[in-house]
Design an enzyme around this catalytic site. Sequence first.
Site, PDB file in Angstrom:
ATOM      1  CB  THR A 335     -38.186  24.831  76.552  1.00 10.81           C
ATOM      2  OG1 THR A 335     -39.301  24.187  75.952  1.00 10.81           O
ATOM      3  CG2 THR A 335     -36.965  23.933  76.464  1.00 10.81           C
ATOM      4  CB  CYS A 336     -40.485  29.508  77.359  1.00 12.42           C
ATOM      5  SG  CYS A 336     -40.191  30.139  79.012  1.00 12.42           S
ATOM      6  CG  ASP A 337     -41.906  25.634  71.851  1.00 13.79           C
ATOM      7  OD1 ASP A 337     -43.054  25.194  71.671  1.00 13.79           O
ATOM      8  OD2 ASP A 337     -41.244  26.165  70.947  1.00 13.79           O
ATOM      9  CG  ASN A 378     -36.570  28.077  76.015  1.00  6.61           C
ATOM     10  OD1 ASN A 378     -37.446  28.116  76.843  1.00  6.61           O
ATOM     11  ND2 ASN A 378     -36.801  28.349  74.748  1.00  6.61           N
TER      12      ASN A 378
END
Lengths: 388, 388
Positions: A335-337, A378
């Site tokens: 994910t983009c986290d 996401n």
Amino acid sequence: MTDRIRDFLRVRRDLGQDEGPVMVLDLEVVRDNYTAFARALPDTRVFYAVKANPAPEVLRLLAEMGSCFDTASVAEIEMALAAGASPDRISFGNTIKKERDVVRALKLGIRLFAVDCEVEADKIARAAEAASVETAEIQVFCRILCDGAGADWPLSRKFGCVPEMAVDVLEHAHRAGLHAYGVSFHVGSQQANTEAWDGALASAATIFQECATRGIGLSMVNLGGGFPTKYLKAVPGVESYGDAIFRALTKHFGNQIPETIIEPGRGMVGNAGLIEAEVVLVSKKSQAEDEVRWVYLDIGKFGGLAETMDESIRYAIRTEHDADRMSPCVIAGPTCDSVDVLYEKQHYPLPVSLSIGDKVLIEGAGAYTTTYAAVAFNGFPPLRQIVI
Amino acid sequence: MTDRIRDFLRVRRDLGQDEGPVMVLDLEVVRDNYTAFARALPDTRVFYAVKANPAPEVLRLLAEMGSCFDTASVAEIEMALAAGASPDRISFGNTIKKERDVVRALKLGIRLFAVDCEVEADKIARAAEAASVETAEIQVFCRILCDGAGADWPLSRKFGCVPEMAVDVLEHAHRAGLHAYGVSFHVGSQQANTEAWDGALASAATIFQECATRGIGLSMVNLGGGFPTKYLKAVPGVESYGDAIFRALTKHFGNQIPETIIEPGRGMVGNAGLIEAEVVLVSKKSQAEDEVRWVYLDIGKFGGLAETMDESIRYAIRTEHDADRMSPCVIAGPTCDSVDVLYEKQHYPLPVSLSIGDKVLIEGAGAYTTTYAAVAFNGFPPLRQIVI
């Protein structure tokens, strides 16, 4: 990794159906685990902690084998009932319950409840009236705090009260007409110390004595969960826990050993499940020779591996290159986290030949994975589970 | 808390439909936020970070208003397209992509991609061939590391490479036939320091110069997100960020200011959403006078408030008793997981008259809540969202 899981994954790959991470759970392992618990603690009733993995197949198997069920919500009670468990084999073990959920549980026939304060006992007494159930039919046990030393998954002070207060809580329940049934505690999840039950059993015995002097005869000790599954480190077998617990019970209760309950979750299903995931990217942050590699998988903290939080649970990760030279890596999710990193503080050794597109096998993933997965973070779907 | 949300919650309660936590999101606030971003940075294209809240109503509104979309997965690309955005207004901003997902994105018309290493650029070049797309049509930007100082949500080294390496990555992409388009960075989510962009823009300018000496003309800087929403602490307005960014751009790029992109997520939807939750239990762990109260809500870390991890995001929590005396509390969620505690290290002041059954309002909950919620942990359903 069982032969059944290995065969299943091979067929799935041959069919080209291996897109996206999947957790495969082998029911035969669950069957063996239940048998091991029943043998190691023959006089103890097993309440499977449904929250660890509520797959209908798991619940049905355990219901057939005679297991009882520890539930955290009305939804879990309904799942256990749907799997064939009668209400007298189900406890509502969450100390935090809405009064209307207690009413629902009572109407579903549940009669065994956890509390850790007087107002929670009051809720149950009021709910009994609302559900037209005799309070005397309702068994309540009071959870006490336990320090959780030796456990891998951190135990907070969230559940339970100090032992001295438990006596007042149980007396309060008794005066409200409820059946003050006993005491519960939890020694911390993934507890590697078989002696961890000793201190809490000493407290429980003191509570039994103090209640007796107040005219209240307790009869049950809920020993909770904490039984580990194997991740990277070896853990003692269930028999060692059974022996240590029996010794502690005898030590503190003499020849008046109470009824007992255990609530295994992780220990029942952890080693039955394996996640197959894929390497999405292997890269470095700079061209420096000694720069650590980053290995990005298509599963991470939000896709089912939430227990890597603070790197608490360290899964065994197998690849097809494990005979090769290893080098330390950071492992992260897709994910983009930025917090979706599994192991960074303590680097994880992976083969230098591991490449994009390779499959990895994450062992001991049968507990606390599928239901922990985020609903769609996401845009990634939650972890799928296939029970074989 | 807007009047529209207040009215909605009142009606819902009067109808007796207020069972379980809900997040209510006011589209008018999103509209205002988009307008504020567009005004504060008039020469910058706004790419809404879909992951913050992918509600179709939000995406449709922003598509109508002219926003572009930053996506983390093929599923998010499909959501943005379904909301009416054309492919040229969508970036695939995740640096971690499966090659087959890049193929899918290219087939959906996406031409703007993030990378942070050479192998990711190779993937895109190969995917172009598989999707029969000219590599020269594909714009790639390279993400660089940024320290994230001043941000509330921790920024790891997960995304980006060191600036020196970015030059090589962009040259590699250029040699593979891709359009080496620019540089991106992220200053850390919930960034309270308006000057945080300065250092990264200095690095970006250096990369532009170094690429120019290699015959590669970059033209775009993606300024990322980081724009805060108001939680407990006051934060600077969007105009302050716009001013500071413009000053930094001028300082480092002189009169050759590049195209710019921003990717607000939290700043676009955070203050548009409010969670209504319920107090399930208020208790103490002992009878001691000074013992802190524990307040248990029907929402916690696994029900949508994942950003309370390490107590990073401190939400403003309102009750109907806020005029009363306050005392410090621990706040926890409803699950049987011991880590499901929101605020414990730093106690949270709540009114002494707060009781079981009271509603609480959690402000600034429009971003990173609904999609973070676990699919069914402990049997609890994921957080519902109602967009008004």
